[in-house]
Design a protein around this motif. Structure first.
Motif, mmCIF file in Angstrom:
data_model
loop_
_atom_site.group_PDB
_atom_site.id
_atom_site.type_symbol
_atom_site.label_atom_id
_atom_site.label_comp_id
_atom_site.label_asym_id
_atom_site.label_seq_id
_atom_site.Cartn_x
_atom_site.Cartn_y
_atom_site.Cartn_z
ATOM 1 N N VAL A 198 -11.442 13.262 -12.689
ATOM 2 C CA VAL A 198 -12.097 13.021 -11.396
ATOM 3 C C VAL A 198 -11.024 12.925 -10.313
ATOM 4 C CG1 VAL A 198 -14.048 11.846 -12.482
ATOM 5 C CG2 VAL A 198 -12.087 10.496 -11.678
ATOM 6 N N PRO A 199 -11.395 13.104 -9.029
ATOM 7 C CA PRO A 199 -10.410 13.024 -7.966
ATOM 8 C C PRO A 199 -9.691 11.674 -7.932
ATOM 9 C CG PRO A 199 -12.468 13.937 -7.148
ATOM 10 C CD PRO A 199 -12.742 13.445 -8.533
ATOM 11 N N VAL A 200 -8.403 11.704 -7.593
ATOM 12 C CA VAL A 200 -7.588 10.492 -7.509
ATOM 13 C C VAL A 200 -6.931 10.440 -6.131
ATOM 14 C CG1 VAL A 200 -5.655 9.184 -8.484
ATOM 15 C CG2 VAL A 200 -7.109 10.587 -9.985
ATOM 16 N N LEU A 201 -7.122 9.329 -5.430
ATOM 17 C CA LEU A 201 -6.503 9.123 -4.130
ATOM 18 C C LEU A 201 -5.471 8.009 -4.219
ATOM 19 C CD1 LEU A 201 -9.544 9.243 -1.650
ATOM 20 C CD2 LEU A 201 -8.094 11.121 -2.435
ATOM 21 N N GLY A 202 -4.424 8.114 -3.410
ATOM 22 C CA GLY A 202 -3.436 7.051 -3.286
ATOM 23 C C GLY A 202 -3.496 6.446 -1.898
ATOM 24 N N VAL A 203 -2.563 5.545 -1.608
ATOM 25 C CA VAL A 203 -2.599 4.851 -0.321
ATOM 26 C C VAL A 203 -1.426 5.182 0.602
ATOM 27 C CG1 VAL A 203 -4.015 2.888 -1.031
ATOM 28 C CG2 VAL A 203 -1.549 2.830 -1.458
ATOM 29 N N ILE A 204 -0.460 5.963 0.115
ATOM 30 C CA ILE A 204 0.731 6.226 0.940
ATOM 31 C C ILE A 204 0.442 7.232 2.050
ATOM 32 C CG2 ILE A 204 3.023 7.297 0.899
ATOM 33 C CD1 ILE A 204 3.547 5.781 -1.699
ATOM 34 N N HIS A 205 -0.187 8.344 1.737
ATOM 35 C CA HIS A 205 -0.455 9.336 2.786
ATOM 36 C C HIS A 205 -1.438 8.825 3.848
ATOM 37 C CE1 HIS A 205 2.024 12.698 1.538
ATOM 38 N NE2 HIS A 205 1.732 12.390 0.295
ATOM 39 N N PRO A 206 -2.492 8.099 3.478
ATOM 40 C CA PRO A 206 -3.338 7.518 4.523
ATOM 41 C C PRO A 206 -2.566 6.569 5.442
ATOM 42 C CG PRO A 206 -4.518 7.533 2.457
ATOM 43 C CD PRO A 206 -3.112 7.939 2.137
ATOM 44 N N GLY A 207 -1.700 5.739 4.874
ATOM 45 C CA GLY A 207 -0.901 4.827 5.690
ATOM 46 C C GLY A 207 0.073 5.573 6.586
ATOM 47 N N THR A 208 0.622 6.649 6.052
ATOM 48 C CA THR A 208 1.549 7.478 6.835
ATOM 49 C C THR A 208 0.841 8.100 8.034
ATOM 50 O OG1 THR A 208 2.896 7.987 4.885
ATOM 51 C CG2 THR A 208 3.027 9.521 6.744
ATOM 52 N N GLU B 136 -10.690 8.301 4.143
ATOM 53 C CA GLU B 136 -10.433 9.473 3.303
ATOM 54 C C GLU B 136 -11.387 9.501 2.108
ATOM 55 O OE1 GLU B 136 -6.766 11.360 0.708
ATOM 56 O OE2 GLU B 136 -6.340 10.412 2.624
ATOM 57 N N ILE B 137 -11.679 8.337 1.542
ATOM 58 C CA ILE B 137 -12.645 8.263 0.441
ATOM 59 C C ILE B 137 -13.992 8.824 0.895
ATOM 60 C CG2 ILE B 137 -14.028 6.669 -0.962
ATOM 61 C CD1 ILE B 137 -11.516 4.828 -0.995
ATOM 62 N N GLY B 138 -14.442 8.383 2.071
ATOM 63 C CA GLY B 138 -15.711 8.865 2.608
ATOM 64 C C GLY B 138 -15.710 10.362 2.839
ATOM 65 N N THR B 139 -14.599 10.888 3.351
ATOM 66 C CA THR B 139 -14.498 12.319 3.626
ATOM 67 C C THR B 139 -14.572 13.138 2.339
ATOM 68 O OG1 THR B 139 -13.158 11.918 5.605
ATOM 69 C CG2 THR B 139 -13.038 14.111 4.632
ATOM 70 N N VAL B 140 -13.812 12.709 1.330
ATOM 71 C CA VAL B 140 -13.804 13.432 0.051
ATOM 72 C C VAL B 140 -15.185 13.408 -0.594
ATOM 73 C CG1 VAL B 140 -12.879 13.455 -2.300
ATOM 74 C CG2 VAL B 140 -11.347 13.069 -0.357
ATOM 75 N N LEU B 141 -15.821 12.240 -0.599
ATOM 76 C CA LEU B 141 -17.146 12.138 -1.219
ATOM 77 C C LEU B 141 -18.181 12.961 -0.454
ATOM 78 C CD1 LEU B 141 -17.311 8.358 -2.204
ATOM 79 C CD2 LEU B 141 -16.811 10.324 -3.670
ATOM 80 N N TYR B 142 -18.072 12.987 0.863
ATOM 81 C CA TYR B 142 -19.004 13.782 1.675
ATOM 82 C C TYR B 142 -18.880 15.264 1.325
ATOM 83 C CZ TYR B 142 -20.947 16.256 5.687
ATOM 84 O OH TYR B 142 -21.655 17.117 6.480
ATOM 85 N N HIS B 143 -17.652 15.757 1.268
ATOM 86 C CA HIS B 143 -17.448 17.178 0.986
ATOM 87 C C HIS B 143 -17.839 17.541 -0.443
ATOM 88 C CE1 HIS B 143 -15.828 18.458 4.795
ATOM 89 N NE2 HIS B 143 -14.941 17.481 4.790
ATOM 90 N N ARG B 144 -17.820 16.565 -1.335
ATOM 91 C CA ARG B 144 -18.230 16.814 -2.723
ATOM 92 C C ARG B 144 -19.723 16.541 -2.943
ATOM 93 N NH1 ARG B 144 -14.287 17.018 -6.709
ATOM 94 N NH2 ARG B 144 -15.682 15.976 -8.186
ATOM 95 N N GLY B 145 -20.410 16.133 -1.866
ATOM 96 C CA GLY B 145 -21.830 15.821 -1.985
ATOM 97 C C GLY B 145 -22.101 14.603 -2.845
ATOM 98 N N GLN B 146 -21.185 13.635 -2.821
ATOM 99 C CA GLN B 146 -21.277 12.488 -3.717
ATOM 100 C C GLN B 146 -21.431 11.148 -3.004
ATOM 101 O OE1 GLN B 146 -17.629 13.247 -6.123
ATOM 102 N NE2 GLN B 146 -19.019 13.313 -7.877
#
Length: 269
Positions: A89-99, A213-223
């Motif tokens: 399943v998709p995996v997100l981290g916290v460094i790029h969002p903070g950047t 970013e979580i919301g964006t990814v889930l929206y584009h995946r229809g989830q």
């Protein structure tokens, strides 16, 4: 039951991300794991952090989540690529969002970063910032004293005020206009950090941008969750569940239950 967003951290720090996910995406169900028995991750060897992160991911995958969020900067810096290749399943981290948040907020391109020894040693923030903003000057400082204080629930005590003040001394004479809280534990200490750094320095927490970013990814995946009822969150920790529950309830502002998940002794190093 709806599929959950699985969130992991070395301890209670990832609750700062959970709080923001609950605010921005209130319909989403969350399963959280805090590895409090083996926190902090910062001083540990990279291979150990990767191994611990994989163990937690294996545990969380048993719940069939739709996404995994590594809400730990050290684990993100050291294990994200490997976990992404490993996870179904998709995996997100916290460094790029903070950047991204720091780059949007800096006016003079001089950015401070505080984090664990592992995160700072990895150079992950400098690399991420300079990839987008090559002319940026990044001042990074490891603050190993802070995570243990938060894990003990001492984030409003005099001991923490002293530790914050002394840890931030190397940044006081730097012309930074924003400071990345490069550990998800640090928002617990944000008032103290802001007091030391002064009103001219904006504090950047990755939680808000990560939730977005979580919301964006889930929206584009229809989830994105569609259920209107209050989601049934689950919380696990590997250490003192009473302390975890106390801190979580204070931070999240709601009653929660916590289940203890004890690692075999060979896995507690």
């Amino acid at each position: 039951m709806q599929q959950a967003i699985a969130v992991l951290d070395s301890g209670v720090g990832g609750l700062t991300v959970v709080k923001e996910v609950m605010r921005q995406l209130p319909r989403e169900r969350i399963i959280y794991f805090g590895d409090t028995a083996r926190a902090p991750y910062g001083p540990r060897p990279s291979a150990e952090v990767v191994m611990f992160t994989k163990q937690i991911v294996d545990f969380l995958l048993e719940f069939n989540p739709k996404m995994i969020v590594i809400a730990c900067n050290t684990a993100t810096a050291l294990a994200l690529d490997e976990i992404r290749a490993y996870s179904p399943v998709p995996v997100l981290g916290v460094i790029h969002p903070g950047t991204r948040a720091a780059i949007k907020n800096t006016a003079n391109n001089v950015i401070g970063v505080i984090g664990t020894e592992g995160t700072i040693r990895s150079g992950a923030y400098e690399q991420a910032i300079n990839t987008v903003l090559p002319d940026a000057v990044v001042h990074s400082v490891a603050c190993p004293r802070l995570v243990p204080l938060v894990e003990k629930g001492l984030y409003s005590e005099t001991e923490s005020r002293i530790a914050v003040s002394e840890s931030l001394m190397p940044l006081k004479d730097k012309p930074i206009d924003c400071l990345i809280l490069g550990c998800t534990h640090y928002p617990f200490l944000s008032d103290m950090i802001s007091h030391v750094m002064g009103s001219g320095v904006k504090l950047i927490s990755s939680a808000d941008e990560t939730a977005r970013e979580i919301g964006t990814v889930l929206y584009h995946r229809g989830q994105l969750a569609e259920e209107d009822e209050r989601p049934n969150h689950q919380f696990f920790c590997s250490g003192d569940s009473h302390m975890f529950r106390k801190i979580a309830q204070q931070w999240l502002g709601q009653e929660i239950s916590v289940s203890s998940m004890t690692w075999p002794e060979t896995q507690i190093i």
